[in-house]
Enzyme design. Structure first.
Site, mmCIF file in Angstrom:
data_model
loop_
_atom_site.group_PDB
_atom_site.id
_atom_site.type_symbol
_atom_site.label_atom_id
_atom_site.label_comp_id
_atom_site.label_asym_id
_atom_site.label_seq_id
_atom_site.Cartn_x
_atom_site.Cartn_y
_atom_site.Cartn_z
ATOM 1 N N ASP A 166 -3.056 8.171 42.663
ATOM 2 C CA ASP A 166 -3.261 7.309 43.826
ATOM 3 C C ASP A 166 -3.114 8.108 45.117
ATOM 4 O OD1 ASP A 166 -3.862 4.935 45.097
ATOM 5 O OD2 ASP A 166 -1.799 4.206 45.116
ATOM 6 N N CYS A 225 -13.252 -13.140 34.166
ATOM 7 C CA CYS A 225 -12.610 -14.052 35.116
ATOM 8 C C CYS A 225 -13.205 -15.466 35.018
ATOM 9 C CB CYS A 225 -12.768 -13.535 36.545
ATOM 10 S SG CYS A 225 -11.704 -12.136 36.936
ATOM 11 N N CYS A 228 -12.457 -19.148 36.945
ATOM 12 C CA CYS A 228 -11.094 -19.180 37.481
ATOM 13 C C CYS A 228 -11.046 -18.654 38.923
ATOM 14 C CB CYS A 228 -10.160 -18.350 36.606
ATOM 15 S SG CYS A 228 -8.446 -18.309 37.169
ATOM 16 N N CYS A 235 -3.462 -17.258 47.325
ATOM 17 C CA CYS A 235 -3.145 -16.297 48.396
ATOM 18 C C CYS A 235 -2.678 -17.021 49.655
ATOM 19 C CB CYS A 235 -4.368 -15.437 48.715
ATOM 20 S SG CYS A 235 -4.042 -14.215 50.011
ATOM 21 N N CYS A 278 3.239 -7.672 47.782
ATOM 22 C CA CYS A 278 3.073 -9.050 47.306
ATOM 23 C C CYS A 278 2.469 -9.010 45.909
ATOM 24 C CB CYS A 278 2.169 -9.835 48.257
ATOM 25 S SG CYS A 278 1.868 -11.545 47.768
ATOM 26 N N CYS A 285 -2.395 -14.958 37.748
ATOM 27 C CA CYS A 285 -3.542 -14.621 36.908
ATOM 28 C C CYS A 285 -3.250 -14.933 35.435
ATOM 29 C CB CYS A 285 -3.898 -13.148 37.056
ATOM 30 S SG CYS A 285 -5.286 -12.635 36.016
#
Length: 407
Positions: A166, A225, A228, A235, A278, A285
């Site tokens: 990263d 997904c 959904c 959020c 967060c 999920c």
């Protein structure tokens, strides 16, 4: 020459080094890489100027001789409850380690298992799950470099390789998708059917021409997904402006980590008790419901058993910083710069800097629910009162705002 056995061997060695996931993608300019340029041009990156690096759209700009990208995933899902299952503003259950001694070299910082204990007063903050333990950059980098070292033994050092944890100008998520690791979800994170999204990604860019993990006709993993929209609906700041698209300037992770100035008033109440990052879009999920739990020691929540991470003004007899799992907001707000450096040495939380963590703690205290006159309320008001006189305008303004809400 590309040999499938080499790719299989790399995946096996990666698993032996602690990576649950591993795949190989060609170092190509995939269409998704170019879309990030448009995203950046629309201003969605905020202050993260490094995301505009032109090399991020084409791996050949990173390294002209690169032929393959090895993508590795490491689980960081701890056993502790999810942020959406906890009310951070109510009385917290004190957490302590079972049978864990002080970690050598950390000056009173340790890690271990937790168990509920007596109730403890005071509002608690939320630090993103990935930052509870040691800095993942170092953990991943060490294991990626170990993988490269083993590759040199197998391939007779006849290649070049760069390991990024990263840290490089590569869009890891895109290469993870094309390496078969998973699909990119509506929350913009990589999702794997078995692992959910609780995993770090690290990559090795190499001149070796390896057989891709996915057959040419196979294509990337199917997007599961479906219909959904739980991540989008959950959020608090509406950062997910559309499926698969995020305005980072609205994201709580961005606001509490990357943003350096005062947090806009429109987002403060929605931030709640978050002080670093967060997890909400991952917590809700469905693919994370059965995600496996880790046992990696480095990612277990840090514990503090001695002075040094305590509030700066001990005469107020306030709470000390006892853990990175649901830390005391008053302790975080009161932490001095020296104490901050001690507590977060070797932690990803260094990124937000002392000003950032104090600012965030002030905002969270302003969102906390107190009974006026109780001990926790008096301590918070005292700490915020001192901070309101800070020479740092960001800290002083944040403290003033918090006081206006709880006094």
């Amino acid at each position: 020459m590309k040999i499938a056995a080499d790719t299989a061997w790399i995946a096996e060695r990666a698993r032996a080094l602690g990576f649950e996931l591993c795949g190989v993608a060609p170092a190509e300019k995939f269409p998704e890489l170019a879309r990030a340029e448009d995203w950046f041009a629309r201003g969605f990156a905020g202050e993260m100027e490094y995301l505009g690096d032109a090399r991020r759209s084409d791996p050949s700009r990173v390294w002209a001789g690169a032929r393959s990208v090895i993508v590795c995933g490491m689980n960081y899902n701890g056993e502790m409850p999810r942020s959406v299952d906890i009310d951070g503003h109510e009385k917290a259950h004190k957490t302590k380690r079972r049978g864990a001694k002080d970690a050598e070299g950390h000056g009173g910082i340790g890690r271990g298992e937790f168990e509920g204990d007596a109730e403890e007063y005071g509002p608690r903050g939320w630090i993103s799950r990935y930052a509870w333990g040691d800095d993942y950059h170092g953990v991943l980098r060490g294991r990626l470099n170990a993988l490269v070292a083993e590759m040199r033994e197998r391939f007779d050092d006849s290649f070049e390789a760069l390991a990024y944890a990263d840290t490089g100008p590569l869009q890891e998520r895109i290469f993870a998708k094309h390496a078969g690791i998973g699909w990119i979800g509506k929350n913009t994170l990589v999702l794997n059917q078995q692992m959910g999204s609780w995993f770090f990604l690290g990559v090795v860019l190499t001149t070796l021409e390896l057989t891709p993990s996915l057959e040419a006709a196979e294509g990337p993993p199917t997007d599961l997904c479906g219909s959904c929209t739980r991540c989008i609906d959950a959020c608090p700041t509406d950062a997910l402006i559309a499926p698969y698209e995020m305005d980072a300037r609205r994201c709580i992770s961005y606001l509490t980590i990357e943003h350096r100035g005062a947090i806009a008033t429109e987002f403060r109440e929605a931030i709640g008790n978050h002080v670093y990052g967060c997890d909400i879009c991952q917590d809700v999920c469905p693919w994370n419901r059965r995600a496996p739990v880790i046992s990696v020691a480095e990612f277990q929540p840090r514990m503090f058993e001695h002075a040094g991470a305590a509030p700066a003004n001990s005469e107020d007899d306030g709470e000390e910083l006892d853990s990175l799992y649901r830390p005391s907001l008053t302790a975080l707000a009161a932490i001095s710069e020296d104490q901050y450096k001690h507590a977060f040495r070797g932690s990803a939380i260094k990124r937000t800097k002392h000003r950032g963590i104090v600012r965030n703690a002030c905002i969270a205290l302003g969102n906390a629910k107190f009974e006026r006159g109780e001990v926790a309320h008096r301590e918070a008001v005292a700490v915020l009162g001192r901070l309101s006189e800070s020479n740092d305008p960001v800290i002083s303004e944040s403290a003033h705002w918090a006081l206006s809400r709880i006094q």
